[in-house]
Design an enzyme around this catalytic site. Structure first.
Site, PDB file in Angstrom:
ATOM      1  N   LYS A  84      -6.644   4.719 -19.935  1.00  8.79           N
ATOM      2  CA  LYS A  84      -6.869   5.099 -21.322  1.00  8.79           C
ATOM      3  C   LYS A  84      -5.597   4.858 -22.150  1.00  8.79           C
ATOM      4  O   LYS A  84      -5.188   3.726 -22.316  1.00  8.79           O
ATOM      5  CB  LYS A  84      -7.359   6.546 -21.363  1.00  8.79           C
ATOM      6  CG  LYS A  84      -8.465   6.835 -20.317  1.00  8.79           C
ATOM      7  CD  LYS A  84      -9.741   6.109 -20.643  1.00  8.79           C
ATOM      8  CE  LYS A  84     -10.758   5.965 -19.527  1.00  8.79           C
ATOM      9  NZ  LYS A  84     -10.848   6.848 -18.442  1.00  8.79           N
ATOM     10  N   ASP A  89      -5.521  17.591 -15.972  1.00  5.43           N
ATOM     11  CA  ASP A  89      -5.810  16.215 -16.367  1.00  5.43           C
ATOM     12  C   ASP A  89      -5.355  16.068 -17.819  1.00  5.43           C
ATOM     13  O   ASP A  89      -5.931  16.666 -18.732  1.00  5.43           O
ATOM     14  CB  ASP A  89      -7.311  15.933 -16.209  1.00  5.43           C
ATOM     15  CG  ASP A  89      -7.651  14.471 -16.489  1.00  5.43           C
ATOM     16  OD1 ASP A  89      -7.007  13.874 -17.366  1.00  5.43           O
ATOM     17  OD2 ASP A  89      -8.588  13.948 -15.863  1.00  5.43           O
ATOM     18  N   ARG A  93       0.838  -1.225   0.000  1.00 10.37           N
ATOM     19  CA  ARG A  93       0.000   0.000   0.000  1.00 10.37           C
ATOM     20  C   ARG A  93       0.862   1.259   0.000  1.00 10.37           C
ATOM     21  O   ARG A  93       0.428   2.310  -0.431  1.00 10.37           O
ATOM     22  CB  ARG A  93      -0.974  -0.016   1.188  1.00 10.37           C
ATOM     23  CG  ARG A  93      -1.796   1.265   1.311  1.00 10.37           C
ATOM     24  CD  ARG A  93      -3.168   1.070   1.957  1.00 10.37           C
ATOM     25  NE  ARG A  93      -3.135   0.267   3.148  1.00 10.37           N
ATOM     26  CZ  ARG A  93      -2.714   0.696   4.362  1.00 10.37           C
ATOM     27  NH1 ARG A  93      -2.312   1.933   4.513  1.00 10.37           N
ATOM     28  NH2 ARG A  93      -2.721  -0.125   5.396  1.00 10.37           N
ATOM     29  N   TYR A 104     -14.479  15.324 -17.162  1.00 12.45           N
ATOM     30  CA  TYR A 104     -15.074  13.982 -17.150  1.00 12.45           C
ATOM     31  C   TYR A 104     -16.191  13.969 -16.097  1.00 12.45           C
ATOM     32  O   TYR A 104     -16.049  14.549 -15.015  1.00 12.45           O
ATOM     33  CB  TYR A 104     -13.988  12.947 -16.832  1.00 12.45           C
ATOM     34  CG  TYR A 104     -14.558  11.616 -16.431  1.00 12.45           C
ATOM     35  CD1 TYR A 104     -15.413  10.924 -17.284  1.00 12.45           C
ATOM     36  CD2 TYR A 104     -14.269  11.052 -15.196  1.00 12.45           C
ATOM     37  CE1 TYR A 104     -15.962   9.715 -16.902  1.00 12.45           C
ATOM     38  CE2 TYR A 104     -14.815   9.841 -14.810  1.00 12.45           C
ATOM     39  CZ  TYR A 104     -15.669   9.173 -15.667  1.00 12.45           C
ATOM     40  OH  TYR A 104     -16.224   7.982 -15.283  1.00 12.45           O
TER      41      TYR A 104
HETATM   42  N1  LCS Z   1     -10.074  11.870 -16.314  1.00 16.00           N
HETATM   43  C1  LCS Z   1     -10.587  11.738 -17.545  1.00 16.00           C
HETATM   44  C2  LCS Z   1     -10.293  12.781 -18.580  1.00 16.00           C
HETATM   45  C3  LCS Z   1     -11.386  10.642 -17.857  1.00 16.00           C
HETATM   46  O1  LCS Z   1     -11.868  10.540 -19.099  1.00 16.00           O
HETATM   47  C4  LCS Z   1     -11.664   9.679 -16.862  1.00 16.00           C
HETATM   48  C5  LCS Z   1     -12.514   8.495 -17.135  1.00 16.00           C
HETATM   49  C6  LCS Z   1     -11.119   9.858 -15.577  1.00 16.00           C
HETATM   50  C7  LCS Z   1     -10.324  10.961 -15.342  1.00 16.00           C
HETATM   51  C8  LCS Z   1     -11.345   8.856 -14.475  1.00 16.00           C
HETATM   52  O2  LCS Z   1     -10.537   7.759 -14.715  1.00 16.00           O
HETATM   53  P1  LCS Z   1     -10.866   6.237 -14.274  1.00 16.00           P
HETATM   54  O3  LCS Z   1     -11.083   6.263 -12.796  1.00 16.00           O
HETATM   55  O4  LCS Z   1     -12.089   5.803 -15.005  1.00 16.00           O
HETATM   56  O5  LCS Z   1      -9.620   5.522 -14.654  1.00 16.00           O
HETATM   57  N2  LCS Z   1     -13.247   8.580 -18.318  1.00 16.00           N
HETATM   58  C9  LCS Z   1     -14.120   7.713 -18.742  1.00 16.00           C
HETATM   59  C10 LCS Z   1     -14.894   7.875 -19.906  1.00 16.00           C
HETATM   60  O6  LCS Z   1     -14.889   8.873 -20.637  1.00 16.00           O
HETATM   61  N3  LCS Z   1     -15.626   6.803 -20.100  1.00 16.00           N
HETATM   62  O7  LCS Z   1     -15.482   5.881 -19.095  1.00 16.00           O
HETATM   63  C11 LCS Z   1     -14.521   6.420 -18.136  1.00 16.00           C
END
Ligand code: LCS
Length: 399
Positions: free
Chosen positions: A212, A187, A62, A115
């Site tokens: 991603k 971000d 952790r 997001y």
């Molecule tokens: N930042 C951006 C720009 C994102 O598109 C997402 C998730 C996150 C943070 C959060 O990340 P995660 O915890 O899911 O790894 N975006 C998503 C989307 O557009 N579709 O499904 C998840």
């Protein structure tokens, strides 16, 4: 075993070889997965010294793990930051980073287009703990000026933003944040460090949903924070340690593997996206295309000034509105109807009812997420197959 100095190597070489080369203990060319929850101490005194922070060393996953550390060193280098922290998701990266910068009674400034999950964290969960988020137009210094006060700690932006591909001027935000003595968090999920490096432009912290493009294969949920050593250390030892949103060693390894091909994938994503954007731009059933590489994008000049390429994300608006969108999504044969993005596979989704359903109807209208807006994460398939699929599906959409 020879060790590499990443500061002497190009971005692409570090992606392939990692920040240190082969494993010094075993010579393993692929970074080993240290699938261990705990690590033995040499002796009781050694354990006490590591616990007291007087000596570096692994003791409990952790708080850190060698596979995770290899990923963190590489990402810090690729984003040109001092240090990085890998997390169990992009949301864990955002929450861990933000909670590392604020205390009770503080507020943050955030762009309107983010997001949907980030928007929900800022506007629903954080207010329950007395942490206020004030929505600003980050491209407008007057808007920042109106909302900032002595309790404001940071401005949080996404550029290109999910899902409209709107662009925030990072350099301008850096100037405004410095003027007001607050930090800038960016971000960088859509651009990746291959195309945009906010820390080089003066931002303080970079966040990724590594789910991603960093992972790149649609098989891992993970996140990353990159910034100054002191900030990352606080995030790890004060927030991550207690909230616990860690990455598993195996997922850290999947990201290391994904990073090996990041440059080649990003170039193909961009080439394919540009061709699809051009195809859609001339299609009679499409009202508008949002892709930052296109001169018709209202912030193309800003994008070109801070990005080395434009990536694989685009959005488009159908003339027939929501009904046309539903028809299109249900008519595709090759493209996959799914959220997430940045995979090898082309993914298509409807932001208003899916990723951004956390926005109210009024908020959706304010950021331009209409019922007819469709978001496309362009993958690595053959471009002719992708265009043929879109063409046949658009053919079924009523004029
Ligand atoms: N930042 C951006 C720009 C994102 O598109 C997402 C998730 C996150 C943070 C959060 O990340 P995660 O915890 O899911 O790894 N975006 C998503 C989307 O557009 N579709 O499904 C998840």
């Amino acid at each position: 075993m020879k060790q590499l100095d990443p500061s002497l190597l190009s971005f692409n070489t570090v992606c392939v070889h990692g920040s240190g080369g082969v494993d010094p203990q075993t010579g393993a060319v692929s970074t080993p997965i240290y699938q261990s929850s705990t690590f033995a101490f040499e002796c009781a005194e050694d354990g006490a010294a590591i616990f007291a922070g007087e000596r570096e060393g692994y003791f409990y996953t952790r708080l850190g793990n060698p596979t995770q550390a290899a990923l963190e060193r590489e990402m810090a280098f690729l984003e040109r930051g001092e240090a990085a922290l890998a997390t169990g998701s992009g949301m864990a990266a955002t929450s861990t980073a933000v909670f590392s910068a604020i205390d009770a009674g503080d507020n943050i400034l955030a762009a309107r287009t983010l997001y949907g999950g980030t928007h929900k964290l800022f506007h629903e969960l954080m207010p329950r703990f007395g942490l206020e988020t004030r929505t600003v137009d980050p491209n407008d210094p007057a808007s920042i000026e109106r909302h900032v006060d002595g309790k404001t700690r940071l401005l949080f932006i996404e550029t290109p933003a999910n899902p409209t591909l709107s662009i925030v001027d990072i350099r301008r935000c850096v100037r405004e944040c410095r003027r007001h003595g607050i930090a800038l968090f960016v971000d960088n999920t859509f651009a990746t460090p291959y195309y945009q490096r906010p820390l080089e432009l003066g931002a303080d912290v970079v966040i990724h949903s590594a789910t991603k493009y960093i992972g790149g294969h649609g098989d891992t949920v993970a996140g990353l924070i990159v910034g100054k050593k002191e900030f990352v250390q606080r995030a790890r030892m004060e927030i991550m340690r207690d909230l616990g949103g860690i990455i598993s060693p195996f997922n850290a390894w999947l990201l290391l593997r994904g990073l090996k091909t990041l440059p080649v994938r990003m170039e193909r994503h961009s080439e394919n996206a540009m061709q699809i954007a051009q195809f859609l731009n001339f299609h009679p059933k499409v009202a508008r295309v949002w892709y930052p590489a296109m001169r018709t994008h209202p912030q193309h000049e800003i994008a070109a000034s801070q990005m080395a390429g434009f990536g694989g994300m685009l959005a488009f608006e159908l003339k027939g509105g929501r009904d046309a969108g539903v028809r299109l999504l249900n008519s595709l044969g090759l493209m996959t109807l799914a959220v997430s993005l940045g995979d090898c596979d082309t993914l298509i989704e409807h932001p208003a009812s899916m990723t951004h359903s956390t926005y109210s109807a009024e908020e959706l209208a304010q950021v331009g997420i209409s019922g007819g807006l469709v978001r496309l994460s362009v993958g690595l398939e053959g471009i002719d197959d992708l265009i043929a699929d879109l063409d046949q599906a658009l053919g079924k959409v009523p004029a």
